[in-house]
Design an enzyme around this catalytic site. Structure first.
Site, PDB file in Angstrom:
ATOM      1  N   ARG A  11      60.185  31.586  40.592  1.00 43.31           N
ATOM      2  CA  ARG A  11      61.267  32.799  39.996  1.00 43.31           C
ATOM      3  C   ARG A  11      62.337  31.965  38.753  1.00 43.31           C
ATOM      4  O   ARG A  11      62.583  32.631  37.942  1.00 43.31           O
ATOM      5  CB  ARG A  11      62.078  33.188  41.033  1.00 43.31           C
ATOM      6  CG  ARG A  11      63.370  31.890  42.055  1.00 43.31           C
ATOM      7  CD  ARG A  11      64.108  33.087  42.737  1.00 43.31           C
ATOM      8  NE  ARG A  11      64.669  31.952  43.509  1.00 43.31           N
ATOM      9  CZ  ARG A  11      66.056  31.892  44.563  1.00 43.31           C
ATOM     10  NH1 ARG A  11      66.531  33.588  44.342  1.00 43.31           N
ATOM     11  NH2 ARG A  11      66.812  31.213  45.281  1.00 43.31           N
ATOM     12  N   SER A  37      68.654  37.121  41.796  1.00 39.16           N
ATOM     13  CA  SER A  37      67.361  36.140  42.478  1.00 39.16           C
ATOM     14  C   SER A  37      66.301  36.237  41.390  1.00 39.16           C
ATOM     15  O   SER A  37      65.464  35.625  42.086  1.00 39.16           O
ATOM     16  CB  SER A  37      67.312  36.934  43.546  1.00 39.16           C
ATOM     17  OG  SER A  37      68.288  37.359  44.899  1.00 39.16           O
ATOM     18  N   GLU A  85      64.299  51.132  43.724  1.00 41.33           N
ATOM     19  CA  GLU A  85      63.170  50.589  42.644  1.00 41.33           C
ATOM     20  C   GLU A  85      61.741  51.773  42.240  1.00 41.33           C
ATOM     21  O   GLU A  85      61.587  51.237  41.173  1.00 41.33           O
ATOM     22  CB  GLU A  85      62.462  50.300  44.014  1.00 41.33           C
ATOM     23  CG  GLU A  85      63.083  48.822  44.121  1.00 41.33           C
ATOM     24  CD  GLU A  85      64.009  49.250  45.217  1.00 41.33           C
ATOM     25  OE1 GLU A  85      64.804  48.254  45.885  1.00 41.33           O
ATOM     26  OE2 GLU A  85      63.991  50.090  46.170  1.00 41.33           O
ATOM     27  N   PHE A 105      60.360  45.205  47.796  1.00 38.02           N
ATOM     28  CA  PHE A 105      60.054  46.321  46.964  1.00 38.02           C
ATOM     29  C   PHE A 105      59.191  46.775  45.663  1.00 38.02           C
ATOM     30  O   PHE A 105      59.456  47.624  45.460  1.00 38.02           O
ATOM     31  CB  PHE A 105      61.830  46.083  46.679  1.00 38.02           C
ATOM     32  CG  PHE A 105      62.452  45.399  47.799  1.00 38.02           C
ATOM     33  CD1 PHE A 105      62.088  46.281  49.075  1.00 38.02           C
ATOM     34  CD2 PHE A 105      63.441  44.738  47.566  1.00 38.02           C
ATOM     35  CE1 PHE A 105      62.955  45.989  50.474  1.00 38.02           C
ATOM     36  CE2 PHE A 105      64.264  44.510  49.135  1.00 38.02           C
ATOM     37  CZ  PHE A 105      63.425  45.019  50.149  1.00 38.02           C
ATOM     38  N   HIS A 158      59.987  35.978  45.923  1.00 31.87           N
ATOM     39  CA  HIS A 158      60.545  35.876  47.070  1.00 31.87           C
ATOM     40  C   HIS A 158      58.933  36.391  48.110  1.00 31.87           C
ATOM     41  O   HIS A 158      58.973  37.126  49.280  1.00 31.87           O
ATOM     42  CB  HIS A 158      61.798  37.077  47.509  1.00 31.87           C
ATOM     43  CG  HIS A 158      63.016  35.941  47.149  1.00 31.87           C
ATOM     44  ND1 HIS A 158      63.396  35.790  45.427  1.00 31.87           N
ATOM     45  CD2 HIS A 158      63.915  36.755  48.109  1.00 31.87           C
ATOM     46  CE1 HIS A 158      64.074  35.481  45.404  1.00 31.87           C
ATOM     47  NE2 HIS A 158      64.861  35.369  46.729  1.00 31.87           N
ATOM     48  N   ASP A 206      64.735  35.726  56.095  1.00 28.65           N
ATOM     49  CA  ASP A 206      65.231  36.599  55.855  1.00 28.65           C
ATOM     50  C   ASP A 206      64.110  37.956  56.381  1.00 28.65           C
ATOM     51  O   ASP A 206      64.721  38.887  56.833  1.00 28.65           O
ATOM     52  CB  ASP A 206      65.005  37.611  54.280  1.00 28.65           C
ATOM     53  CG  ASP A 206      66.286  37.305  53.399  1.00 28.65           C
ATOM     54  OD1 ASP A 206      66.291  36.341  54.048  1.00 28.65           O
ATOM     55  OD2 ASP A 206      66.332  37.447  52.506  1.00 28.65           O
ATOM     56  N   ARG A 257      60.144  31.750  46.509  1.00 31.02           N
ATOM     57  CA  ARG A 257      61.388  31.935  46.333  1.00 31.02           C
ATOM     58  C   ARG A 257      62.052  29.925  46.918  1.00 31.02           C
ATOM     59  O   ARG A 257      62.491  29.799  45.804  1.00 31.02           O
ATOM     60  CB  ARG A 257      62.581  32.080  47.381  1.00 31.02           C
ATOM     61  CG  ARG A 257      64.292  32.049  47.490  1.00 31.02           C
ATOM     62  CD  ARG A 257      64.207  33.005  49.314  1.00 31.02           C
ATOM     63  NE  ARG A 257      65.801  32.719  49.139  1.00 31.02           N
ATOM     64  CZ  ARG A 257      66.424  33.709  50.224  1.00 31.02           C
ATOM     65  NH1 ARG A 257      65.518  34.094  51.205  1.00 31.02           N
ATOM     66  NH2 ARG A 257      67.695  33.008  50.253  1.00 31.02           N
TER      67      ARG A 257
END
Length: 321
Positions: free
Chosen positions: A13, A40, A61, A86, A112, A120, A170
């Protein structure tokens, strides 16, 4: 086996963040939108350099995709940023109707992705996104392996006219590709030439495939390893050329085995050269909470499992022969 070493590790990322800044410096039509995850997505440097070319959409989104599609009408090149879950599952209708159907020049950039999101858990660890996106007509799908390749891909898609899904992650991973590379959409990268088995890997599994190749070489197995960073359009020529030589295939990906790279490779082989194939992928399940390392091992996405798949597929090839 060609030797690959590294002196640094970074998350992919961060490669996106660096690439976005450089793309923005090269072209003032590049704009960025984010759904409340600037840190992020590593967009801070772009925002600092070009505050007037950034839109903070918030946790909305679907609205972000609609805004991005509209911005292309005025000639902008919008990069949207949020988690892969998302970026795709939450907004699939908006992508299908507003971006893919009308062939809008939107770059859907998704961090991610996969199991390596880690703690998560399953609700955030999308493992179906490659399948969702590659089924959309006209959508280019890219899944990069390290910081340098992600940076290069981000710059390249800014220069490409058409909708793109760029997938990255990530965790901190080895940087082993050329910092000055030219990223070619739709062109596979030969990591190591070999004669006994073709390993087609994508994303974080490319490094694991390299580690597997080193283990296999010690055991007298000569693995050809190819990085399939572009899953659509797929480099069918490179796949068929490799398999014509080796006669068997292992595909490796951080994704559901249904709908991902493995299925794309299998379709090519089924039509042109049916060959034994083994999948290293999540076996039709959701993920769970855990460290990235724990999850990759539990779900069979590491060098050890690639080695096991190679031995299995070579045995099948020999029986067939």
């Amino acid at each position: 086996m060609k030797k690959y070493t590294y002196t640094d590790k970074k998350d992919t990322r961060s490669g996106f963040g660096a690439g976005l800044l450089e793309a923005g410096q090269k072209n003032d039509q590049v704009v960025a939108l984010c759904a409340d995850l600037v840190g992020s997505l590593k967009m801070n440097d772009f925002i600092k350099a070009f505050p007037e070319r950034f839109v903070q959409v918030g946790i909305a989104e679907a609205n972000m995709i609609g805004i991005a599609a509209g911005m292309t009408i005025g000639g902008k090149i919008p990069f949207t940023g949020t988690f892969a879950n998302f970026s795709t599952g939450r907004v699939y209708d908006q992508i299908r109707q507003s971006v893919a159907y009308s062939n809008k020049n939107v770059k859907i950039c998704a961090s991610h992705a996969g199991l390596t999101l880690g703690e998560d858990g399953a609700t955030h660890q999308i493992l179906e996104d490659i399948g969702l996106m590659k089924m959309l007509p006209g959508m280019t799908v890219i899944n990069t392996c390290d910081y340098n390749q992600t940076k290069a891909a981000t710059i390249a898609i800014a220069e490409y006219d058409g909708p793109v899904y760029l997938r990255f992650g990530r965790p901190v991973v080895p940087i082993f590709t050329d910092p000055d590379q030219k990223f070619e959409i739709g062109k596979a990268w030969m990591v190591n030439e070999g004669a006994d088995v073709s390993i087609f890997a994508t994303g974080h599994l490319v490094w694991q495939a390299i580690l597997a190749g080193e283990i296999l070489a010690e055991q007298g197995i000569d693995a050809e390893i190819i990085n399939i960073h572009t899953i659509k359009p797929l480099d069918a020529e490179a796949i068929l050329k490799s398999v014509a030589k080796t006669g068997c295939v292992v595909t490796a990906e951080e994704h559901n085995r249904l709908g991902g790279l493995g299925d794309s490779v299998a379709q090519v082989l089924a039509v042109h050269n049916p060959s034994p194939q083994e999948y290293v992928a999540v076996n039709d399940s959701f993920g769970e909470s855990g460290t990235p390392e724990q999850l990759m091992t539990k779900y069979g996405l590491d060098a050890e499992h690639i080695v096991a798949a190679v031995k299995k597929v070579i045995e099948r090839k020999n029986k067939k022969g």
